[in-house]
Design a protein around this motif. Structure first.
Motif, PDB file in Angstrom:
ATOM      1  N   UNK A 218       0.422   3.782   1.538  1.00 22.85           N
ATOM      2  CA  UNK A 218      -1.005   4.217   1.391  1.00 22.85           C
ATOM      3  C   UNK A 218      -1.180   4.506  -0.389  1.00 22.85           C
ATOM      4  N   UNK A 219      -0.128   4.736  -0.902  1.00 28.02           N
ATOM      5  CA  UNK A 219      -0.314   4.962  -2.331  1.00 28.02           C
ATOM      6  C   UNK A 219      -0.489   3.625  -3.043  1.00 28.02           C
ATOM      7  N   UNK A 220       0.573   2.863  -2.528  1.00 32.22           N
ATOM      8  CA  UNK A 220       0.341   1.302  -2.897  1.00 32.22           C
ATOM      9  C   UNK A 220      -0.957   0.772  -2.831  1.00 32.22           C
ATOM     10  N   UNK A 221      -1.481   0.950  -1.486  1.00 32.65           N
ATOM     11  CA  UNK A 221      -2.709   0.258  -1.245  1.00 32.65           C
ATOM     12  C   UNK A 221      -4.028   0.893  -2.024  1.00 32.65           C
ATOM     13  N   UNK A 222      -4.104   2.284  -2.174  1.00 30.92           N
ATOM     14  CA  UNK A 222      -4.952   2.861  -2.810  1.00 30.92           C
ATOM     15  C   UNK A 222      -5.015   2.848  -4.381  1.00 30.92           C
ATOM     16  N   UNK A 223      -3.849   2.429  -4.907  1.00 31.79           N
ATOM     17  CA  UNK A 223      -3.721   2.214  -6.470  1.00 31.79           C
ATOM     18  C   UNK A 223      -4.274   0.948  -6.820  1.00 31.79           C
ATOM     19  N   UNK A 224      -4.605   0.003  -5.788  1.00 35.46           N
ATOM     20  CA  UNK A 224      -5.218  -1.202  -6.280  1.00 35.46           C
ATOM     21  C   UNK A 224      -4.400  -2.072  -7.330  1.00 35.46           C
ATOM     22  N   UNK A 225      -3.352  -1.706  -7.525  1.00 36.14           N
ATOM     23  CA  UNK A 225      -2.145  -2.534  -8.493  1.00 36.14           C
ATOM     24  C   UNK A 225      -1.619  -3.664  -7.680  1.00 36.14           C
ATOM     25  N   UNK A 226      -1.141  -4.670  -8.309  1.00 34.15           N
ATOM     26  CA  UNK A 226      -0.391  -5.505  -7.896  1.00 34.15           C
ATOM     27  C   UNK A 226       1.075  -5.244  -7.657  1.00 34.15           C
ATOM     28  N   UNK A 227       1.656  -5.969  -6.658  1.00 37.54           N
ATOM     29  CA  UNK A 227       2.887  -5.578  -6.286  1.00 37.54           C
ATOM     30  C   UNK A 227       3.806  -5.724  -7.557  1.00 37.54           C
ATOM     31  N   UNK A 228       4.822  -4.776  -7.716  1.00 35.11           N
ATOM     32  CA  UNK A 228       5.819  -5.056  -9.007  1.00 35.11           C
ATOM     33  C   UNK A 228       6.582  -3.667  -9.062  1.00 35.11           C
TER      34      UNK A 228
END
Length: 312
Positions: A218-228
């Motif tokens: 969830x944190x990855x998705x809501x951050x809006x940042x690209x994978x890295x």
């Protein structure tokens, strides 16, 4: 074949992280299981206990290697199931929900619909709980072995008697992962031995994995940042702290039961020491869980990328 690659990426990633940070797990177990009336360690803090163990036994022998073989073996199997199957279960649940709904509007834009966002998070938690529970049930014997070996660890004199640790003054009873497993099975049996505390273990793993992977996802998705790497590191650290805070009470009960205590003993200790006992060893556990995730999830993400699997 995608599932096989996902599991192959998860197992080694979990094993490397847990192996490097085994010292925190050892400290946590010793803190949870030492007698509060006659403690084996004079220090009042987790860091102080770690320092005392290093002074008396050395870092490698005292903190890094106890239960390490069981920990690595368990991590490869458990990690393969709990992380490797997570994305597949999550996507299957999402597919089923979409098929059961007449309108897919909520699933298309969950960020703008609180109800849809809640449903997504619930699916992620459920996915983590399912895979964590399966992995824990399969590896419960190795978890018991690891806990026993970590709790018993200490220096031994020429007569085979511990001179440091929780079993100071007592004879050595376990020597290796395999001999420990066989010994527990022979002396205590299946249900009361290598599967002792299985209910608590599975409950703990389900909650931990549900909280951990759902918060990470969830944190990855809501951050809006690209994978890295930066995104993986920050979300991993936060999810580790969240997960350990949720499961710490069960974690303490699990360790106590794996050492041979029953619910009556656990409740007696709880009445004597109060609810704070459930969070004994919280700082090293939280540090360990956070650091494990910081190492674990970026490694798994890189392994997934190498094997041609999408990020979690």
């Amino acid at each position: 074949m995608s599932i096989v690659r996902e599991m192959a990426a998860a197992g080694p990633g979990c094993a490397v992280a847990n192996g490097i940070l085994n010292a925190f797990e050892t400290t946590k177990v010793k803190l949870q299981l030492q007698d509060p009336v006659r403690p084996a360690y004079s220090a009042n803090t987790s860091w102080g206990v770690m320092q005392q163990i290093v002074r008396e036994e050395g870092f490698v022998r005292g903190l890094l290697t106890p239960g390490l073989s069981a920990s690595l073996t368990r991590s490869c199997i458990y990690g393969g199931y709990r992380v490797g199957l997570y994305s597949t279960i999550r996507d299957e649940l999402r597919f089923l929900q979409n098929n059961n709904n007449k309108s897919s509007r909520d699933q298309q834009r969950p960020s703008s619909n609180p109800k849809a966002l809640t449903n997504v998070i619930v699916m992620r938690i459920a996915s983590g709980m399912i895979t964590g529970g399966i992995g824990a049930m399969l590896t419960c014997p190795l978890d018991v072995v690891r806990t026993r070996m970590q709790a018993d660890a200490g220096l031994v004199n020429k007569n085979g008697i511990y001179v440091t640790g929780l079993r100071r003054g007592q004879a050595v009873r376990y020597n290796s992962m395999f001999s420990t497993l066989v010994s527990i099975l022979k002396e205590e049996g299946l249900a009361k031995g290598i599967y002792r505390g299985a209910t608590v273990t599975v409950a703990r793993a389900s909650l931990l994995n549900g909280a951990q992977l759902a918060s990470y996802d969830t944190l990855k998705k809501i951050s809006g940042r690209q994978e890295g790497p930066i995104l993986h590191l920050t979300c991993a650290l936060a999810s580790g702290v969240i997960a350990q805070t949720v499961v710490m009470p069960i974690d303490t009960i699990k360790s106590s039961m794996m050492m041979g205590n029953n619910w009556g003993n656990v409740l007696k200790v709880l009445r004597t020491n109060g609810p704070i006992w459930l969070y004994r060893g919280y700082l090293p556990a939280c540090a360990g869980q956070g650091l494990i995730m910081v190492l674990q999830m970026p490694l798994i993400e890189q392994f997934r990328r190498f094997l041609g699997v999408e990020a979690i």
